[in-house]
Design a protein around this motif. Structure first.
Motif, short mmCIF file in Angstrom:
data_model
loop_
_atom_site.label_atom_id
_atom_site.label_comp_id
_atom_site.label_asym_id
_atom_site.label_seq_id
_atom_site.Cartn_x
_atom_site.Cartn_y
_atom_site.Cartn_z
N GLY A 224 0.81 -1.22 0.00
CA GLY A 224 0.00 0.00 0.00
C GLY A 224 0.84 1.26 0.00
O GLY A 224 0.53 2.23 -0.68
N ALA B 160 0.87 4.35 -2.83
CA ALA B 160 0.27 5.58 -2.32
C ALA B 160 0.58 6.80 -3.18
O ALA B 160 -0.32 7.57 -3.53
CB ALA B 160 0.72 5.83 -0.88
N CYS C 72 -1.27 2.60 2.45
CA CYS C 72 -1.54 3.70 1.53
C CYS C 72 -1.93 4.97 2.28
O CYS C 72 -1.36 6.05 2.07
CB CYS C 72 -2.65 3.29 0.56
SG CYS C 72 -3.06 4.54 -0.68
#
Length: 468
Positions: free
Chosen positions: A95, A99, A149
């Motif tokens: 994640g 991002a 993220c």
């Protein structure tokens, strides 16, 4: 400040707390009897333990009052525990890598909102898992994707949306709110464990199969609970503004100025709003003029030393072993000789409170003593408390005094970590790189942190079994 800007800050506070909850939830879930039997970590033949954790069928035992189930670990316990726990961190690593791309393409606000929805889906998958550890690991992986993220994007969003006078204060609360979430997880799940694992209703029910399921409400509730704040945060985010900087980078300056006016509770013609808009436009123009940096620049003769420093400082942060304590502390206390009640309810809550409170001197010390001094002092303190924990834990068979010395050493170690090596590497990596490569350089540090966190989480149970 107005209600609009306060809402932006509160959202990120709540998200970081939820991140902390996800980090802290597995410690208690892993020692819930139903979870252990369901995923073949342990079996139960119907035997019982008294309040001190001793089998009541032992002829030398005077206290014959049954309190707990006497579970027996399976050969695959260490692997399954490590696999389930570490899958979350692996998802967070992926994640974090996604991002930057998603935040630039779709905007911070929309990506964070979708991330909150994904978090809720991951929580539901975990709580509704079938009797196969792969499914719950996938659920934790999905939750990790969201956390990784949004952990990157929430600080960015705050820096671009919050009013300048409170921006630094809000950003500095990142570590504090995560530790608060861990405390909340410890308290909620300790209460759940207390009402479902002490003198359970089926304690005297005859067992026909050692791997037969018992009521799975406890762990399903603890994991599904994450979905409620996840959905609530997604709804809340839909009412919050897009990032003015992102809007300017897409040529949507009129929308950006409207949002800046709202955030500052004034009109679009206000001097403050216009000066902020001009600063954002100049920053965006400078970024475009500089062009995109490449990963290769991180290893140029000018910058590579900083890259290696950031990589190894995050590596060492994880290999201090802090997350073995955070993920598996109830089992560690139990191995020290404490009762199940103390190991699962009292000591984890105390330890997590120490972790939370210790963040305050860390936030103060970074500016007072400097980053390097804090890292050196913290490393020395952690080494001392590690040695003391080991020395005292070898004597726990000699009496209660040594047990409490051992656990106090653990608490002091957590204090040393949370006030030095907990926040400092994150601050250090955000400052050490030139602006042109700062995002990519910070990404190297974040990847190092999550990757080594994953290794520690995965091998932790096996090492504890091997070393006793």
């Amino acid at each position: 400040m107005n209600s609009f800007s306060i809402s932006c800050g509160c959202y990120c506070f709540l998200w970081w707390s939820l991140f902390g909850y996800e980090v802290g939830v597995m410690n208690v879930v892993l020692v819930m009897d139903a979870f252990r039997i369901f995923f073949n970590l342990c079996t139960w033949d119907g035997s019982k333990l008294n309040a001190d954790g001793i089998n009541i069928e032992d002829k030398s035992v005077k206290d014959k009052v049954p309190f707990y189930r006497d579970l027996k670990p399976t050969d695959s316990k260490s692997f399954i525990e490590g696999f389930i726990t570490s899958s979350f961190v692996l998802g967070a690593l992926c994640g974090a890598l996604l991002a930057s791309y998603l935040g630039e393409k779709y905007g911070r606000q929309k990506t964070i909102m979708i991330g909150a929805c994904i978090f809720a889906i991951g929580g539901i998958l975990q709580g509704s898992s079938i009797r196969n550890y792969i499914m719950i690991a996938v659920g934790r992986l999905i939750t990790g994707l969201s956390v990784g993220c949004n952990s990157v994007l929430c600080p960015t969003y705050i820096s671009e949306v919050a009013p300048a006078k409170i921006r630094g204060t809000l950003a500095s609360c990142y570590q504090l709110m995560i530790t608060l979430g861990i405390v909340i997880a410890a308290i909620i799940n300790a209460i759940v464990w207390y009402f479902t694992n002490i003198k359970p209703n089926d304690l005297n029910t005859p067992r026909t199969k050692i791997d037969a399921q018992i009521s799975n409400f406890e762990w399903r509730f603890a994991l599904c609970l994450q979905a409620i704040p996840g959905i609530a945060l997604a709804i809340l985010m839909s009412f919050l503004p897009k990032s003015p900087r992102w809007l300017c980078s897409k040529g949507r300056d009129e929308e950006a100025v409207q949002i800046l006016a709202k955030l500052n509770a004034t009109s679009v013609e206000d001097e403050l709003v216009q000066s902020e808009l001009k600063a954002i436009q100049e920053d965006v123009a400078a970024t475009v003029a500089a062009g995109s940096s490449s990963v290769a620049e991180l290893f140029s003769s000018v910058i590579r030393r900083r890259t290696f420093v950031v990589f190894f400082i995050q590596l060492f942060q994880q290999w201090t072993g802090v997350n073995v304590i955070m993920y598996y502390q109830s089992q560690i206390y139990n191995e020290m000789g404490f009762t199940k009640f103390l190991s699962t309810i009292v000591l984890p809550v105390v330890n997590n409170l120490v972790n939370f409170i210790s963040t305050f001197p860390g936030m103060w010390g970074i500016e007072k003593f400097g980053r390097k001094t804090l890292l050196i002092v913290g490393a020395i303190m952690m080494m001392i408390f590690h040695i003391l924990t080991w020395a005292f834990s070898t004597q726990t068979s000699k009496g209660e005094f040594w047990k409490y010395l051992s656990v106090i050493s653990v608490f002091l170690y957590v204090f040393a970590f949370a006030s030095t090596w907990g926040p400092t590497p994150w601050v250090y990596q955000s400052e050490i790189f030139p602006l042109r490569v700062r995002v990519k350089g910070s990404a190297v540090g974040t990847m190092s942190n999550f990757f080594n966190n994953w290794i520690i989480a995965f091998v932790g149970p096996a090492l504890m079994k091997m070393w006793g």
